[in-house]
Design a protein around this motif. Structure first.
Motif, PDB file in Angstrom:
ATOM      1  N   GLY A 165       0.402  -0.942   0.140  1.00 44.54           N
ATOM      2  CA  GLY A 165       0.065  -0.311  -0.047  1.00 44.54           C
ATOM      3  C   GLY A 165       1.448   1.605  -0.311  1.00 44.54           C
ATOM      4  O   GLY A 165       0.243   2.126   0.001  1.00 44.54           O
ATOM      5  N   TYR A 166       2.415   1.155  -0.078  1.00 40.06           N
ATOM      6  CA  TYR A 166       3.167   2.511   0.463  1.00 40.06           C
ATOM      7  C   TYR A 166       3.701   2.261  -0.844  1.00 40.06           C
ATOM      8  O   TYR A 166       3.922   1.621  -1.406  1.00 40.06           O
ATOM      9  CB  TYR A 166       4.135   2.139   1.537  1.00 40.06           C
ATOM     10  CG  TYR A 166       2.902   2.678   3.016  1.00 40.06           C
ATOM     11  CD1 TYR A 166       2.836   3.800   3.415  1.00 40.06           C
ATOM     12  CD2 TYR A 166       2.748   1.165   3.540  1.00 40.06           C
ATOM     13  CE1 TYR A 166       2.060   3.493   4.497  1.00 40.06           C
ATOM     14  CE2 TYR A 166       1.789   1.855   4.813  1.00 40.06           C
ATOM     15  CZ  TYR A 166       1.680   2.708   4.750  1.00 40.06           C
ATOM     16  OH  TYR A 166       1.181   2.698   6.442  1.00 40.06           O
ATOM     17  N   ILE A 216      10.821   6.801  -6.435  1.00 41.27           N
ATOM     18  CA  ILE A 216       9.877   6.253  -5.294  1.00 41.27           C
ATOM     19  C   ILE A 216       8.734   5.348  -5.993  1.00 41.27           C
ATOM     20  O   ILE A 216       8.219   6.059  -7.155  1.00 41.27           O
ATOM     21  CB  ILE A 216       9.488   6.993  -4.591  1.00 41.27           C
ATOM     22  CG1 ILE A 216      10.169   8.509  -3.664  1.00 41.27           C
ATOM     23  CG2 ILE A 216       7.737   7.009  -4.078  1.00 41.27           C
ATOM     24  CD1 ILE A 216       9.401   9.622  -3.170  1.00 41.27           C
ATOM     25  N   VAL A 217       8.415   4.544  -6.169  1.00 36.76           N
ATOM     26  CA  VAL A 217       7.408   3.781  -7.090  1.00 36.76           C
ATOM     27  C   VAL A 217       6.499   3.288  -6.367  1.00 36.76           C
ATOM     28  O   VAL A 217       6.403   2.296  -5.186  1.00 36.76           O
ATOM     29  CB  VAL A 217       8.367   1.750  -7.488  1.00 36.76           C
ATOM     30  CG1 VAL A 217       7.163   0.815  -8.427  1.00 36.76           C
ATOM     31  CG2 VAL A 217       9.484   2.816  -8.144  1.00 36.76           C
ATOM     32  N   GLU A 218       5.387   3.604  -6.486  1.00 36.16           N
ATOM     33  CA  GLU A 218       3.287   3.646  -5.812  1.00 36.16           C
ATOM     34  C   GLU A 218       3.606   1.835  -6.485  1.00 36.16           C
ATOM     35  O   GLU A 218       4.490   0.662  -7.523  1.00 36.16           O
ATOM     36  CB  GLU A 218       2.988   4.100  -6.690  1.00 36.16           C
ATOM     37  CG  GLU A 218       3.039   5.590  -6.796  1.00 36.16           C
ATOM     38  CD  GLU A 218       2.941   6.124  -4.959  1.00 36.16           C
ATOM     39  OE1 GLU A 218       2.493   5.202  -3.745  1.00 36.16           O
ATOM     40  OE2 GLU A 218       4.123   6.773  -5.168  1.00 36.16           O
ATOM     41  N   GLU A 219       3.070   1.481  -5.259  1.00 37.57           N
ATOM     42  CA  GLU A 219       2.594   0.411  -5.727  1.00 37.57           C
ATOM     43  C   GLU A 219       1.814  -0.631  -6.710  1.00 37.57           C
ATOM     44  O   GLU A 219       2.671  -1.969  -7.013  1.00 37.57           O
ATOM     45  CB  GLU A 219       1.600  -0.544  -3.859  1.00 37.57           C
ATOM     46  CG  GLU A 219       0.858  -1.719  -4.176  1.00 37.57           C
ATOM     47  CD  GLU A 219       1.363  -2.442  -2.975  1.00 37.57           C
ATOM     48  OE1 GLU A 219       1.396  -3.942  -3.490  1.00 37.57           O
ATOM     49  OE2 GLU A 219       2.160  -2.020  -2.466  1.00 37.57           O
ATOM     50  N   LYS A 220       1.178  -0.265  -7.573  1.00 40.78           N
ATOM     51  CA  LYS A 220       0.272  -0.465  -8.396  1.00 40.78           C
ATOM     52  C   LYS A 220       1.608  -0.408  -9.600  1.00 40.78           C
ATOM     53  O   LYS A 220       1.324  -1.119 -10.636  1.00 40.78           O
ATOM     54  CB  LYS A 220      -0.629  -0.370  -8.443  1.00 40.78           C
ATOM     55  CG  LYS A 220      -0.410   1.450  -9.236  1.00 40.78           C
ATOM     56  CD  LYS A 220      -2.130   2.405  -9.211  1.00 40.78           C
ATOM     57  CE  LYS A 220      -2.478   3.775  -9.202  1.00 40.78           C
ATOM     58  NZ  LYS A 220      -3.473   4.720  -9.401  1.00 40.78           N
ATOM     59  N   PRO A 265       7.774  -7.198  -8.819  1.00 45.41           N
ATOM     60  CA  PRO A 265       7.774  -8.208  -7.444  1.00 45.41           C
ATOM     61  C   PRO A 265       8.806  -7.708  -6.574  1.00 45.41           C
ATOM     62  O   PRO A 265       8.944  -8.088  -5.868  1.00 45.41           O
ATOM     63  CB  PRO A 265       7.718  -9.513  -8.455  1.00 45.41           C
ATOM     64  CG  PRO A 265       7.084  -9.162  -9.493  1.00 45.41           C
ATOM     65  CD  PRO A 265       6.927  -7.967  -9.979  1.00 45.41           C
ATOM     66  N   GLU A 266       9.821  -7.419  -7.391  1.00 43.94           N
ATOM     67  CA  GLU A 266      11.504  -7.116  -6.879  1.00 43.94           C
ATOM     68  C   GLU A 266      11.180  -6.262  -5.742  1.00 43.94           C
ATOM     69  O   GLU A 266      11.547  -6.181  -4.891  1.00 43.94           O
ATOM     70  CB  GLU A 266      12.459  -7.404  -7.505  1.00 43.94           C
ATOM     71  CG  GLU A 266      12.864  -8.844  -8.590  1.00 43.94           C
ATOM     72  CD  GLU A 266      11.851  -8.799  -9.190  1.00 43.94           C
ATOM     73  OE1 GLU A 266      11.238  -8.248 -10.466  1.00 43.94           O
ATOM     74  OE2 GLU A 266      11.531  -9.945  -9.868  1.00 43.94           O
ATOM     75  N   GLU A 267      10.371  -5.400  -6.545  1.00 44.48           N
ATOM     76  CA  GLU A 267      10.477  -3.688  -5.632  1.00 44.48           C
ATOM     77  C   GLU A 267       9.004  -4.093  -4.340  1.00 44.48           C
ATOM     78  O   GLU A 267       9.062  -3.234  -4.207  1.00 44.48           O
ATOM     79  CB  GLU A 267       9.840  -2.824  -6.775  1.00 44.48           C
ATOM     80  CG  GLU A 267      11.020  -2.256  -7.775  1.00 44.48           C
ATOM     81  CD  GLU A 267      10.647  -1.426  -8.542  1.00 44.48           C
ATOM     82  OE1 GLU A 267      11.499  -1.335  -9.247  1.00 44.48           O
ATOM     83  OE2 GLU A 267       9.389  -1.584  -9.068  1.00 44.48           O
ATOM     84  N   ARG A 268       8.517  -4.561  -5.589  1.00 45.44           N
ATOM     85  CA  ARG A 268       7.106  -4.687  -4.137  1.00 45.44           C
ATOM     86  C   ARG A 268       7.709  -5.301  -2.758  1.00 45.44           C
ATOM     87  O   ARG A 268       7.400  -5.143  -1.834  1.00 45.44           O
ATOM     88  CB  ARG A 268       5.791  -6.099  -4.595  1.00 45.44           C
ATOM     89  CG  ARG A 268       5.205  -4.895  -5.733  1.00 45.44           C
ATOM     90  CD  ARG A 268       3.803  -5.787  -5.496  1.00 45.44           C
ATOM     91  NE  ARG A 268       2.927  -5.254  -6.733  1.00 45.44           N
ATOM     92  CZ  ARG A 268       2.974  -6.166  -8.112  1.00 45.44           C
ATOM     93  NH1 ARG A 268       3.627  -6.859  -8.574  1.00 45.44           N
ATOM     94  NH2 ARG A 268       2.169  -4.988  -8.796  1.00 45.44           N
ATOM     95  N   GLU A 277      11.444  -0.447   2.550  1.00 45.67           N
ATOM     96  CA  GLU A 277      11.868   0.672   3.524  1.00 45.67           C
ATOM     97  C   GLU A 277      10.257   1.781   2.608  1.00 45.67           C
ATOM     98  O   GLU A 277       9.912   1.332   0.823  1.00 45.67           O
ATOM     99  CB  GLU A 277      12.898   1.288   2.280  1.00 45.67           C
ATOM    100  CG  GLU A 277      13.362   2.622   2.724  1.00 45.67           C
ATOM    101  CD  GLU A 277      14.797   3.272   2.932  1.00 45.67           C
ATOM    102  OE1 GLU A 277      15.123   4.581   3.327  1.00 45.67           O
ATOM    103  OE2 GLU A 277      15.441   2.509   2.255  1.00 45.67           O
ATOM    104  N   PHE A 278       9.686   2.426   2.697  1.00 44.72           N
ATOM    105  CA  PHE A 278       8.298   2.848   2.423  1.00 44.72           C
ATOM    106  C   PHE A 278       8.491   4.517   1.935  1.00 44.72           C
ATOM    107  O   PHE A 278       9.388   4.768   3.185  1.00 44.72           O
ATOM    108  CB  PHE A 278       6.589   2.617   3.276  1.00 44.72           C
ATOM    109  CG  PHE A 278       7.025   2.977   4.525  1.00 44.72           C
ATOM    110  CD1 PHE A 278       6.425   4.331   4.736  1.00 44.72           C
ATOM    111  CD2 PHE A 278       7.747   2.255   5.473  1.00 44.72           C
ATOM    112  CE1 PHE A 278       6.242   4.603   6.209  1.00 44.72           C
ATOM    113  CE2 PHE A 278       7.312   2.628   7.156  1.00 44.72           C
ATOM    114  CZ  PHE A 278       6.908   3.632   7.345  1.00 44.72           C
TER     115      PHE A 278
END
Length: 484
Positions: A145-146, A160-164, A168-171, A175-176
């Motif tokens: 969600g972050y 900064i990468v948003e959730e959507k 998969p690696e970034e999810r 750290e948010f």
């Protein structure tokens, strides 16, 4: 000034509606520990020594601005909510022209848990790392969600990468992004270049990161240990959780400063309250507003004090309510007493159980022990007010004052029909309804003459013998004994 001798300006984003609150009140005005949430952000900005504090308002703007009147904050209205980048530009436009020498800190109106110490460390890290743009971040086991913080090998923030939009690696990154940033003076001009080419058609402040990097500027992050500090209160559950956290923080600070809390989990002390040393609070106590308790005060269980001032050594016994009252040193109140606004008690005053005062000034050593109402009255020193006394101050249209001198004795169940003056050392007989002034040293008796009719009960109840036998067996037995 911040610790690098550069000025600091703060922009607080507080324009959102907060639909998850399910409330007619703007989200940022919901109170936590005695302050609206947005007021906590203004408070911490002031404690940082901010040169200018701008609050960006939108939904319920008039209410938010009225609630913050007197704080010294400036206001910028975001008439259309077009995203955080647009809100930031609205706030930046409210800063004085030509003052681009400051760092700019971005805060939010719904994060009341953010500590002063955390923000000081964020700003210090910003300067230590010679960063142009520094993000406050946290790490959690699951950051779903972050927005995720993506760094390079040297620890610089790449994006900064948003959730959507994350791979998969970034999810999997823990750290948010908290959304709290400190930036150099280029931020307002760079923000002008933020676009809205996204499905929502909004301007996102996170896009500022790429604009800084495009300038060759360094972007860093400061990771906090207590991630709860940056979690906003978005609904009533979050609001309650923030209240619990702040209550623990406030109570802990008071206990470390010499206050005894018998049960911290049930004791509620608003942030605006001031407590002296050796204050004792029993379970269930609630202290609100500008309440000030001097050294050695004791407040009994389940008492509620609002905007009250209690001098040294005062004892408030259990289940009492004190609002807008000043209680002199060594006085005691309660149990089950109520002091209403305008009450001023001198030293050594005793207010007992089920006594209510309103706009009452009681001099030293006055005693009102039981079941009395004292409204719009002045009472001189060492006067005794008997049980059941009423100062009848209201005639149905207007309130009227009563003045009672020093050393007066008011008998039980007396009624003083205002406006009245009772002179020093006067006596009022029990059961009197006083409708004339009582001179100094006089005795006032204002009640009907007693008549005693011998044998009346036997005659009266004897005529109702059958009903008495059915309903009142004890009385029926008494009547039989009288006959015998």
């Amino acid at each position: 000034m911040n610790n690098d001798n550069r000025p600091l300006d703060v922009i607080i984003l507080a324009a959102g509606q907060g639909t998850r609150m399910q409330s007619a009140l703007p989200k940022v005005l919901h109170p936590v520990a005695g302050r609206p949430m947005v007021a906590w952000s203004v408070k911490v900005a002031r404690e940082l020594g901010a040169r200018h504090v701008v609050v960006v308002t939108g939904h319920g703007a008039g209410q938010v601005e009225a609630a913050l009147a007197g704080t010294g904050a400036r206001f910028a209205r975001q008439e259309r909510q077009l995203g955080t980048g647009h809100a930031f530009l609205c706030g930046a436009a409210a800063l004085p022209a030509g003052e681009d020498d400051a760092d700019i800190l971005v805060l939010y109106g719904d994060t009341p848990l953010l500590r002063l110490e955390t923000l000081r460390e964020l700003i210090a890290e910003h300067h230590r790392q010679a960063s142009a743009f520094t993000i406050l971040t946290g790490r959690v086991p699951d950051a779903t969600g972050y927005g995720r913080i993506i760094r390079d090998a040297d620890g610089n923030v790449m994006r900064i990468v948003e959730e959507k939009a994350a791979t998969p690696e970034e999810r999997a990154v823990r750290e948010f992004n908290s959304g709290v940033y400190v930036m150099d003076g280029r931020a307002p001009s760079l923000a002008q270049r933020i676009g809205n080419e996204n499905p929502a058609g909004e301007y996102y402040l996170t896009d500022l990161l790429a604009l800084y990097r495009g300038e060759g500027a360094r972007v860093r992050a400061y990771v906090i240990d207590e991630v709860d500090e940056v979690l906003g209160a978005n609904d009533r559950l979050g609001l309650a959780q923030a209240e619990v956290s702040l209550r623990h923080r406030i109570n802990t600070a008071h206990m470390r400063a010499g206050v005894t809390l018998h049960d911290p989990d049930t004791t509620r002390i608003e942030d605006t309250v001031t407590l002296g040393r050796d204050v004792t609070l029993e379970p269930g106590v609630i202290l609100r507003g500008e309440t000030r308790l001097a050294d050695g005060v004791t407040v009994g269980a389940y008492s509620v004090l609002t905007d009250a001032v209690l001098e040294t050594g005062v004892v408030v016994k259990a289940h009492s309510v004190v609002e807008g009252a000043h209680v002199g040193a060594g006085s005691d109140v309660g149990p089950f007493a109520r002091l209403r606004p305008g009450t001023v008690l001198g030293t050594g005053v005793h207010i007992g159980n089920f006594v209510e005062t309103k706009n009452a000034r009681l001099s030293a050593d006055v005693k009102a022990g039981h079941l009395a109402y004292l409204g719009d009255v002045e009472i001189g020193a060492e006067t005794n007010v008997g049980a059941g006394t009423i100062v009848a101050n209201f005639d149905g249209v207007n309130k009227h004052p009563t003045r009672i001198g020093a050393g007066v004795f008011i008998g039980s169940n007396a009624t003083l029909i205002a406006p009245r003056v009772v002179g020093d050392a006067a006596f009022v007989a029990a059961g009197s309804a006083v409708h004339e002034d009582v001179p100094e040293g006089a005795l006032a008796v204002a009640r009907g003459k007693q008549r005693t009719l011998e044998g009346w009960s036997r005659r009266y109840w004897g005529g109702m013998r059958d009903k008495v036998r059915e309903k009142l067996p004890w009385l029926a037995g008494w009547l039989e004994r009288q006959r015998g």
